[in-house]
Design a protein around this motif. Structure first.
Motif, PDB file in Angstrom:
ATOM      1  N   ARG A   1       2.711  -3.909  25.731  1.00 46.58           N
ATOM      2  CA  ARG A   1       4.090  -4.281  26.088  1.00 46.58           C
ATOM      3  C   ARG A   1       4.732  -3.244  27.011  1.00 46.58           C
ATOM      4  NH1 ARG A   1       7.380  -3.375  21.163  1.00 46.58           N
ATOM      5  NH2 ARG A   1       7.212  -1.249  21.992  1.00 46.58           N
TER       6      ARG A   1
ATOM      7  N   SER B   1       5.717  -4.160  30.921  1.00 42.64           N
ATOM      8  CA  SER B   1       7.095  -4.659  30.892  1.00 42.64           C
ATOM      9  C   SER B   1       7.855  -4.403  32.190  1.00 42.64           C
ATOM     10  CB  SER B   1       7.861  -4.039  29.713  1.00 42.64           C
ATOM     11  OG  SER B   1       7.915  -2.628  29.844  1.00 42.64           O
TER      12      SER B   1
ATOM     13  N   ASP C   1       5.886 -10.318  27.407  1.00 40.05           N
ATOM     14  CA  ASP C   1       5.916  -9.490  28.612  1.00 40.05           C
ATOM     15  C   ASP C   1       4.681  -9.695  29.484  1.00 40.05           C
ATOM     16  OD1 ASP C   1       8.330  -8.556  27.806  1.00 40.05           O
ATOM     17  OD2 ASP C   1       7.633  -6.606  27.119  1.00 40.05           O
TER      18      ASP C   1
END
Length: 457
Positions: A384, A388, A427
């Motif tokens: 993530r 992201s 994400d």
């Protein structure tokens, strides 16, 4: 509700079996145990021994007498032997006055053996400690800054601090932190190991009986008033060839670096460079590598340290360490945690991870340790953070089948780490079913203070 009995009740049944049914001691104990277990009685607080419960009681009671040296040592050894592996024996000993009599004997010439006996008895049974005992340990530590006495005192202090917030507060308020600082500065490896363990124990929040502990305040006290970070970073160099000392120093640094400025101080004192050296020179030492990765994660809570790790070549070392110990879930979890920390809001660091083929490393780790939810959570958090802020980094994970891996982890561990796994899927731009935990249903409160849905009003 748990059903329990007293030691006297159990001993009475054993005695009855022996007198009325002519059973041997071992058979009588086994039969009594079976009887009570069939009745649903919890026997965890009962001494179940072929020798009977009176062995430790008799030895404790003998300590109240004026004994010759050999008899005193014999009774102390008996108590240690009985209590070493049995909590029920330890509780029975303290219930019969072991704590008070041993505290009195701790001022005798046989103080080392007495302190060792106290340590055995107080293990997972520390609530008997009171002000007199704390003051005695402080005075002994002030008088003996090294050697067997100091080590025995430190062992007892550690046992009394584990999962007991009240004892931790007593020790901190007694001024023992200043004495520990002196001991770790002047002592050898044994004293350093013990003080590190005590520092770690003092800043834990693991006593379920206390709603709010003082772990953070104690950590600040140790760092700001006793120069712990300086002492520990110097100890890393001083004991650079002693792996067990290094492990404890790293654990203490991780436990005490609870503020942004503390993390920076460790780096300023050369801590980050030393961690890099460990990952280069001690790649085979799994426990040391794990401790190093854990501390890197803690230090990277400081944004400047994140940047320093990336610029000093730390990221390739983290990835290599994970690959080296890919079969060890603890090391893999620590490594993924370190990646998570150094890539948070750090696009350049994320790119470095990908340049080191981090996508393969992380997805492989998840596949190898599918049953370990902590590994799955740490790896998902790392994914993530990496993707992201730069969607272009997603494709490498997708090409390695991360969607199926994350969904498998979600099906197995969704109850515990579902939010982290879903955030990784989100994400990455993959399909994810987000759970709506509250639908906004209105509740009316009647005069009777009962909750009812609005449509029933």
């Amino acid at each position: 509700m748990v059903k329990v009995i007293s030691q006297e009740t159990f001993d009475g049944v054993v005695k009855e079996n022996m007198e009325e049914f002519d059973m041997e001691m071992a058979e009588a104990v086994a039969d009594a145990k079976e009887q009570f277990e069939k009745q649903g009685i919890n026997l965890h607080n009962i001494v179940i021994s072929e020798k009977g419960s009176q062995v430790v009681v008799e030895s404790v009671q003998a300590l109240f007498k004026d004994l010759p040296h050999d008899e005193l040592v014999g009774h102390l050894n008996t108590i240690q032997e009985c209590c070493k592996t049995d909590l029920a024996q330890r509780v029975l000993a303290t219930d019969n006055g072991a704590y008070s009599v041993l505290l009195k004997l701790a001022q005798s010439p046989e103080k080392v053996n007495v302190l060792k006996t106290l340590t055995v008895i107080m293990d997972t049974n520390p609530d008997h400690l009171e002000t007199q005992g704390v003051n005695l340990l402080n005075s002994l530590l002030l008088e003996h800054r090294g050697g067997e006495v100091a080590q025995a005192v430190l062992d007892l202090v550690l046992i009394c601090c584990v999962r007991c917030e009240a004892n931790r507060v007593k020790f901190v308020n007694s001024g023992i932190l200043d004495k520990l600082e002196i001991v770790i500065k002047e002592g050898d490896r044994e004293e350093v190991i013990r003080v590190c363990r005590i520092w770690v124990a003092l800043v834990q929040d693991d006593d379920i009986r206390v709603p709010f502990g003082k772990a953070h305040e104690t950590a600040r006290n140790i760092v700001e008033n006793n120069n712990a970070l300086i002492i520990l970073t110097k100890s890393l160099t001083r004991f650079s060839s002693e792996l067990d000392v290094l492990n404890l120093c790293l654990a203490a640094l991780a436990a005490l670096s609870v503020r942004n400025e503390y993390c920076q101080e460790v780096v300023d004192k050369g801590g980050l460079q030393f961690l890099h050296d460990i990952l280069v020179k001690h790649t085979e030492e799994a426990e040391l590598v794990t401790r190093t990765l854990t501390l890197l994660k803690v230090l990277a809570g400081n944004d400047k340290v994140k940047d320093d790790v990336g610029k000093s070549g730390g990221i390739p070392l983290i990835v290599v360490a994970i690959n080296k110990h890919i079969t060890r879930p603890g090391t893999v979890e620590a490594g993924c945690g370190a990646i998570t920390a150094v890539t948070l809001r750090q696009v350049e660091n994320s790119k470095q991870v990908m340049e080191c083929d981090g996508a393969t490393t992380i997805t492989t780790a998840m596949e190898r340790h599918m049953k370990h939810k902590k590994v799955q959570g740490a790896a998902a958090a790392a994914i993530r953070n990496i993707v992201s802020r730069d969607p272009e980094l997603c494709q490498a994970f997708i090409d390695r089948g991360v969607e199926e891996t994350l969904n498998t982890a979600l099906s197995q561990h969704g109850e515990h780490i579902g939010d982290t796994l879903r955030s990784a899927l989100r994400d990455l731009g993959l399909k994810v079913e987000l759970q709506e935990r509250w639908t906004g249903e209105k509740i009316l409160i009647k005069e009777t203070f009962e909750e009812t849905p609005e449509n029933e009003s």
